[in-house]
Design a protein around this motif. Structure first.
Motif, PDB file in Angstrom:
ATOM      1  N   ASP A   1       0.853  -1.196  -0.096  1.00 51.84           N
ATOM      2  CA  ASP A   1      -0.188   0.017   0.079  1.00 51.84           C
ATOM      3  C   ASP A   1       1.021   1.279  -0.031  1.00 51.84           C
ATOM      4  OD1 ASP A   1      -2.256  -1.539   0.200  1.00 51.84           O
ATOM      5  OD2 ASP A   1      -2.482  -1.849   2.395  1.00 51.84           O
TER       6      ASP A   1
ATOM      7  N   GLU B   1      -7.904   4.303   4.604  1.00 55.87           N
ATOM      8  CA  GLU B   1      -7.307   3.344   3.651  1.00 55.87           C
ATOM      9  C   GLU B   1      -8.524   3.637   2.365  1.00 55.87           C
ATOM     10  OE1 GLU B   1      -7.224  -0.801   4.948  1.00 55.87           O
ATOM     11  OE2 GLU B   1      -6.392   0.003   6.874  1.00 55.87           O
TER      12      GLU B   1
ATOM     13  N   CYS C   1      -4.114   0.864  -4.015  1.00 58.96           N
ATOM     14  CA  CYS C   1      -4.438   1.200  -2.485  1.00 58.96           C
ATOM     15  C   CYS C   1      -3.483   2.418  -2.089  1.00 58.96           C
ATOM     16  CB  CYS C   1      -4.312  -0.008  -1.851  1.00 58.96           C
ATOM     17  SG  CYS C   1      -5.275  -1.584  -2.281  1.00 58.96           S
TER      18      CYS C   1
END
Length: 169
Positions: A6, A56, A63
């Motif tokens: 991420d 998130e 992401c």
């Protein structure tokens, strides 16, 4: 949580505002999770219980994690995010929505109001650089080095200036 990578983005106590902005630009974007500070970190972080720690979110299948931190760190053009566009309309859309620092614009790169750097790149430019001969690559490179926002028509004209090497769409 699935294993993977991420991208963590450190914001100066405005992560929620930034995520809302990115979700307004990238229409398919979505929030996938939110974490909150507890009383355990109040003295260290200066954040109160219930304040957002991270959000998130996903943009175009990538992401991200927005960290709601402080002024200790800022973004640098050394890291940028590329948005590959098929049409001039897409380029214009992302450019108009994201560009906030005109002095930072060059060769398809721009900086948004949070200091993040983006590259708004036409897919056809990538194809021309891959398929073109040395002279064609030289011409389009010379053309785009003078551009701020990429103009597909001008790149195609530079690529095809000898009249017989168009990229098929």
């Amino acid at each position: 949580m699935k294993q993977g990578i991420d991208i963590n983005l450190w914001f100066n106590n405005n992560a929620e505002e930034a995520v809302d902005f990115y979700l307004s630009v990238f229409r398919d974007g979505k929030i996938t999770g939110t974490e909150y500070y507890t009383e355990a970190g109040e003295e260290i972080t200066g954040h109160k219980k219930g304040d957002i720690v991270t959000i998130e979110f996903e943009l175009l299948g990538t992401c991200f994690v927005a960290v709601n931190a402080g002024p200790e760190f800022t973004f640098s053009p050394a890291v940028s995010f590329s948005v590959k566009c098929k049409t001039q309309e897409e380029i214009d859309y992302y450019w108009n929505k994201l560009s906030a620092v005109p002095d930072a614009e060059q060769c398809g790169w721009l900086q948004d109001k949070y200091g993040l750097s983006w590259q708004i790149v036409p897919v056809i430019l990538i194809e021309m650089m891959e398929r073109g001969n040395q002279e064609q690559r030289k011409r389009i490179t010379e053309k785009y080095l003078g551009m701020k926002k990429f103009i597909i028509k001008d790149l195609e004209e530079a690529f095809d200036s000898d009249g017989n090497n168009r990229i098929q769409k």
